[in-house]
Design a protein around this motif. Structure first.
Motif, PDB file in Angstrom:
ATOM      1  N   GLU A 166       0.824  -1.210   0.000  1.00 13.32           N
ATOM      2  CA  GLU A 166       0.000   0.000   0.000  1.00 13.32           C
ATOM      3  C   GLU A 166       0.860   1.263   0.000  1.00 13.32           C
ATOM      4  O   GLU A 166       0.567   2.223  -0.711  1.00 13.32           O
ATOM      5  CB  GLU A 166      -0.931  -0.009   1.217  1.00 13.32           C
ATOM      6  N   GLU A 167       1.933   1.250   0.808  1.00 14.49           N
ATOM      7  CA  GLU A 167       2.823   2.416   0.850  1.00 14.49           C
ATOM      8  C   GLU A 167       3.501   2.625  -0.499  1.00 14.49           C
ATOM      9  O   GLU A 167       3.615   3.760  -0.986  1.00 14.49           O
ATOM     10  CB  GLU A 167       3.879   2.233   1.944  1.00 14.49           C
ATOM     11  N   LEU A 168       3.935   1.512  -1.105  1.00 11.42           N
ATOM     12  CA  LEU A 168       4.577   1.613  -2.418  1.00 11.42           C
ATOM     13  C   LEU A 168       3.564   2.039  -3.475  1.00 11.42           C
ATOM     14  O   LEU A 168       3.886   2.819  -4.383  1.00 11.42           O
ATOM     15  CB  LEU A 168       5.205   0.263  -2.785  1.00 11.42           C
ATOM     16  N   LEU A 169       2.341   1.568  -3.338  1.00 11.29           N
ATOM     17  CA  LEU A 169       1.289   1.908  -4.290  1.00 11.29           C
ATOM     18  C   LEU A 169       0.958   3.403  -4.243  1.00 11.29           C
ATOM     19  O   LEU A 169       0.699   4.032  -5.285  1.00 11.29           O
ATOM     20  CB  LEU A 169       0.029   1.085  -3.994  1.00 11.29           C
ATOM     21  N   ASN A 170       0.986   3.999  -3.043  1.00 12.81           N
ATOM     22  CA  ASN A 170       0.717   5.430  -2.909  1.00 12.81           C
ATOM     23  C   ASN A 170       1.739   6.258  -3.678  1.00 12.81           C
ATOM     24  O   ASN A 170       1.396   7.199  -4.395  1.00 12.81           O
ATOM     25  CB  ASN A 170       0.724   5.840  -1.427  1.00 12.81           C
ATOM     26  N   PHE A 171       3.017   5.895  -3.518  1.00 14.49           N
ATOM     27  CA  PHE A 171       4.058   6.614  -4.249  1.00 14.49           C
ATOM     28  C   PHE A 171       3.983   6.316  -5.738  1.00 14.49           C
ATOM     29  O   PHE A 171       4.245   7.188  -6.576  1.00 14.49           O
ATOM     30  CB  PHE A 171       5.446   6.250  -3.705  1.00 14.49           C
ATOM     31  N   ALA A 172       3.621   5.083  -6.077  1.00 14.68           N
ATOM     32  CA  ALA A 172       3.498   4.724  -7.494  1.00 14.68           C
ATOM     33  C   ALA A 172       2.427   5.576  -8.163  1.00 14.68           C
ATOM     34  O   ALA A 172       2.584   5.993  -9.321  1.00 14.68           O
ATOM     35  CB  ALA A 172       3.149   3.245  -7.624  1.00 14.68           C
ATOM     36  N   SER A 173       1.350   5.846  -7.432  1.00 12.01           N
ATOM     37  CA  SER A 173       0.270   6.678  -7.971  1.00 12.01           C
ATOM     38  C   SER A 173       0.765   8.080  -8.266  1.00 12.01           C
ATOM     39  O   SER A 173       0.403   8.694  -9.281  1.00 12.01           O
ATOM     40  CB  SER A 173      -0.899   6.738  -6.976  1.00 12.01           C
ATOM     41  N   LEU A 174       1.603   8.620  -7.375  1.00 14.22           N
ATOM     42  CA  LEU A 174       2.160   9.961  -7.584  1.00 14.22           C
ATOM     43  C   LEU A 174       3.122   9.972  -8.772  1.00 14.22           C
ATOM     44  O   LEU A 174       3.154  10.936  -9.551  1.00 14.22           O
ATOM     45  CB  LEU A 174       2.873  10.436  -6.317  1.00 14.22           C
ATOM     46  N   ILE A 175       3.916   8.902  -8.898  1.00  9.95           N
ATOM     47  CA  ILE A 175       4.842   8.791 -10.032  1.00  9.95           C
ATOM     48  C   ILE A 175       4.051   8.739 -11.337  1.00  9.95           C
ATOM     49  O   ILE A 175       4.394   9.404 -12.330  1.00  9.95           O
ATOM     50  CB  ILE A 175       5.732   7.534  -9.903  1.00  9.95           C
ATOM     51  N   GLU A 176       2.965   7.951 -11.341  1.00  6.66           N
ATOM     52  CA  GLU A 176       2.119   7.844 -12.531  1.00  6.66           C
ATOM     53  C   GLU A 176       1.479   9.193 -12.845  1.00  6.66           C
ATOM     54  O   GLU A 176       1.312   9.564 -14.021  1.00  6.66           O
ATOM     55  CB  GLU A 176       1.023   6.796 -12.300  1.00  6.66           C
ATOM     56  N   ARG A 191      11.090  12.938  -3.611  1.00 10.09           N
ATOM     57  CA  ARG A 191      12.140  11.937  -3.894  1.00 10.09           C
ATOM     58  C   ARG A 191      12.870  11.494  -2.620  1.00 10.09           C
ATOM     59  O   ARG A 191      13.304  10.345  -2.520  1.00 10.09           O
ATOM     60  CB  ARG A 191      13.133  12.488  -4.913  1.00 10.09           C
ATOM     61  N   THR A 192      13.014  12.412  -1.664  1.00 11.11           N
ATOM     62  CA  THR A 192      13.696  12.046  -0.415  1.00 11.11           C
ATOM     63  C   THR A 192      12.864  11.024   0.364  1.00 11.11           C
ATOM     64  O   THR A 192      13.387  10.000   0.832  1.00 11.11           O
ATOM     65  CB  THR A 192      13.935  13.291   0.459  1.00 11.11           C
ATOM     66  N   GLN A 193      11.573  11.299   0.495  1.00 13.00           N
ATOM     67  CA  GLN A 193      10.688  10.359   1.191  1.00 13.00           C
ATOM     68  C   GLN A 193      10.607   9.038   0.441  1.00 13.00           C
ATOM     69  O   GLN A 193      10.565   7.958   1.053  1.00 13.00           O
ATOM     70  CB  GLN A 193       9.290  10.965   1.334  1.00 13.00           C
ATOM     71  N   PHE A 194      10.571   9.131  -0.886  1.00 10.22           N
ATOM     72  CA  PHE A 194      10.481   7.913  -1.700  1.00 10.22           C
ATOM     73  C   PHE A 194      11.720   7.047  -1.518  1.00 10.22           C
ATOM     74  O   PHE A 194      11.633   5.821  -1.403  1.00 10.22           O
ATOM     75  CB  PHE A 194      10.300   8.304  -3.172  1.00 10.22           C
ATOM     76  N   ASN A 195      12.873   7.685  -1.465  1.00 13.35           N
ATOM     77  CA  ASN A 195      14.119   6.938  -1.262  1.00 13.35           C
ATOM     78  C   ASN A 195      14.140   6.274   0.110  1.00 13.35           C
ATOM     79  O   ASN A 195      14.598   5.133   0.261  1.00 13.35           O
ATOM     80  CB  ASN A 195      15.316   7.883  -1.409  1.00 13.35           C
ATOM     81  N   GLU A 196      13.632   6.981   1.141  1.00 15.75           N
ATOM     82  CA  GLU A 196      13.545   6.400   2.486  1.00 15.75           C
ATOM     83  C   GLU A 196      12.608   5.188   2.493  1.00 15.75           C
ATOM     84  O   GLU A 196      12.892   4.176   3.148  1.00 15.75           O
ATOM     85  CB  GLU A 196      13.043   7.458   3.473  1.00 15.75           C
ATOM     86  N   LEU A 197      11.500   5.301   1.757  1.00 17.28           N
ATOM     87  CA  LEU A 197      10.559   4.187   1.669  1.00 17.28           C
ATOM     88  C   LEU A 197      11.209   2.981   0.993  1.00 17.28           C
ATOM     89  O   LEU A 197      11.077   1.842   1.460  1.00 17.28           O
ATOM     90  CB  LEU A 197       9.310   4.606   0.892  1.00 17.28           C
TER      91      LEU A 197
END
Length: 456
Positions: A166-176, A191-197
């Motif tokens: 779910e956490e990865l999916l949230n960021f994936a939605s923003l990337i899309e 990108r900083t938060q994404f890298n931490e995730l």
């Protein structure tokens, strides 16, 4: 895949017993059973409440076949999520077969292996990893394997994977979303938060992958090879551990020419002991084949018990085994301790670290060896809430998901565009979804549930 008809199967093992349980699931489960059920107290079975039990007779052509109990579980409050009726009858194979035949003639279909649990999965009563844990629970033959299956069936592993997804999916939605505004050159995903995730997901996946080494041996038993020269007491030690005369014992060197295996449970964990042929130079063709098999078994073992004769210690042979199998744990054991003096033991202790003394013939020191074996197993995680992966399908999916996460991290470091990273993120989500069943195919489901027993 037909999942809308009514299925029936024995839920208890075949053969004669005190009682047998016949399970029926599907939209017409209760009406079909009611057709042949005459309750002791006049009442319509289809009108009864869920989770109730009713006494009566199964009747065939107006002739009572057996006195039974019928348990009702109405959708969606049942194991499968469908209407379920379970008939508890006497354990006569004839009675079982007659009742099954009545239900088949009425329109039921024989359930395939695992079909009841498959329907539970399809009706969202459990996810795919929980469904697989049902089979592991049925197959568990030790406390440790039972604990792993129970934790997985209760959803601990599923929840962990689902949260990551779910956490990865949230960021994936923003990337899309960024792809829709590619002309404006904007970034919606920090990108900083994404890298931490990504770092956190990588760490969790690595821990789960590392746990597979423990989970796999606990699930299948820990293979231990008993190795040493001929006539040092390997077969006697195996017999002492098993507390039975499992292997042939003789004072003639080379008696054991093939491997002898058996299993024992120590501290809730299964150990598979393998008595191997004595290692020595020989011209005997049959004995040489046995020695070659010894090396094959050592290759597959998780631990080597290297047995010495207390009156004939050969440390060179121990070093050869350690050098030949550098990645194996080798536990040196001195047999025939009853023939050694206190000074002899002290000298040997100085010569060989961590040496265990025992007398296989008199069963002295066996308990100490068993305690040592139990302490070598990394089972502390079983007493806590740590997730242990024991399913090879889950291991494979986790490994592929980690590979995709590493690609995303590399892409960020290289400054790749969002559309390229989105491809790898989708693949990581796909592999995580394979574990819980968010992503499935008929072939995958067929392969998993074909390994179940019929009636579950």
């Amino acid at each position: 895949m037909q999942t809308t008809d009514t299925i029936v199967a024995m839920a208890t093992p075949p053969g004669t017993g005190a009682i047998a349980v016949i399970r029926v699931s599907g939209p017409d489960a209760i009406p079909l059973v009611a057709r042949y059920f005459e309750p002791v107290k006049a009442k319509n079975l289809t009108d009864q409440k869920t989770h109730t039990i009713h006494l009566g007779h199964i009747v065939k052509k107006n002739k009572p076949l057996d006195k039974v109990l019928v348990s009702l579980f109405k959708a969606p409050n049942s194991y499968t999520g469908e209407n379920v009726a379970e008939i508890s009858c006497h354990g006569s194979p004839y009675i079982q077969q007659q009742i099954l035949q009545l239900l088949l003639d009425a329109g039921c279909r024989m359930a395939t292996p695992g079909e009841f649990t498959l329907r539970a999965f399809l009706n969202a009563k459990m996810d795919l990893s929980q469904a697989e844990a049902v089979a592991d629970l049925i197959a568990s033959d030790s406390e440790a394997s039972h604990d792993i299956a129970m934790k997985q069936m209760r959803g601990g592993f599923s929840n962990q994977i689902q949260q990551l997804r779910e956490e990865l999916l949230n960021f994936a939605s923003l990337i899309e979303l960024e792809l829709d505004f590619s002309q404006e050159d904007v970034e919606f995903a920090d990108r900083t938060q994404f890298n931490e995730l990504l770092n956190r997901i990588s760490e969790v996946l690595k821990k789960l992958l590392d746990s597979f080494a423990v989970g796999n041996v606990i699930k299948n038993g820990i293979p231990i090879a008993i190795v040493g020269k001929p006539n040092v007491g390997k077969s006697t030690l195996l017999n002492a551990l098993l507390n039975e005369e499992r292997a042939i014992v003789s004072n003639i060197p080379g008696t054991t020419r093939d491997t002898v295996e058996d299993q024992i449970n120590l501290g809730g964990i299964n150990f598979r002991f393998i008595d191997t042929a004595g290692i020595r130079e020989t011209r005997d063709v049959v004995e040489q084949i046995g020695i070659e098999k010894t090396f094959d078994k050592i290759e597959n073992a998780k631990l080597i018990l290297f047995l010495f004769d207390g009156l004939d210690i050969d440390t060179d042979e121990l070093e050869r085994i350690k050098n030949k199998f550098p990645n194996k744990e080798v536990l040196p054991i001195c047999n025939k301790m009853d023939l050694l003096s206190k000074d002899d033991k002290e000298q040997l202790n100085q010569k060989i670290p961590n040496l265990i003394f025992l007398s296989a013939k008199h069963k002295e020191g066996i308990t100490k060896l068993e305690q040592k074996l139990s302490s070598l197993v990394v089972s502390g995680a079983l007493s806590g809430d740590a997730t242990i992966v024991s399913n090879s399908r889950h291991y494979d999916a986790l490994l592929k998901a980690l590979e995709e996460i590493q690609k995303v991290k590399e892409g960020m470091e290289m400054g790749l565009s969002s559309d390229l990273m989105a491809i790898d993120i989708r693949q990581a989500l796909y592999h995580l979804g394979e574990i819980t069943g968010s992503v499935t195919t008929d072939d995958l489901l067929g392969n998993i549930f074909s390994n179940f027993c019929i009636g579950k």
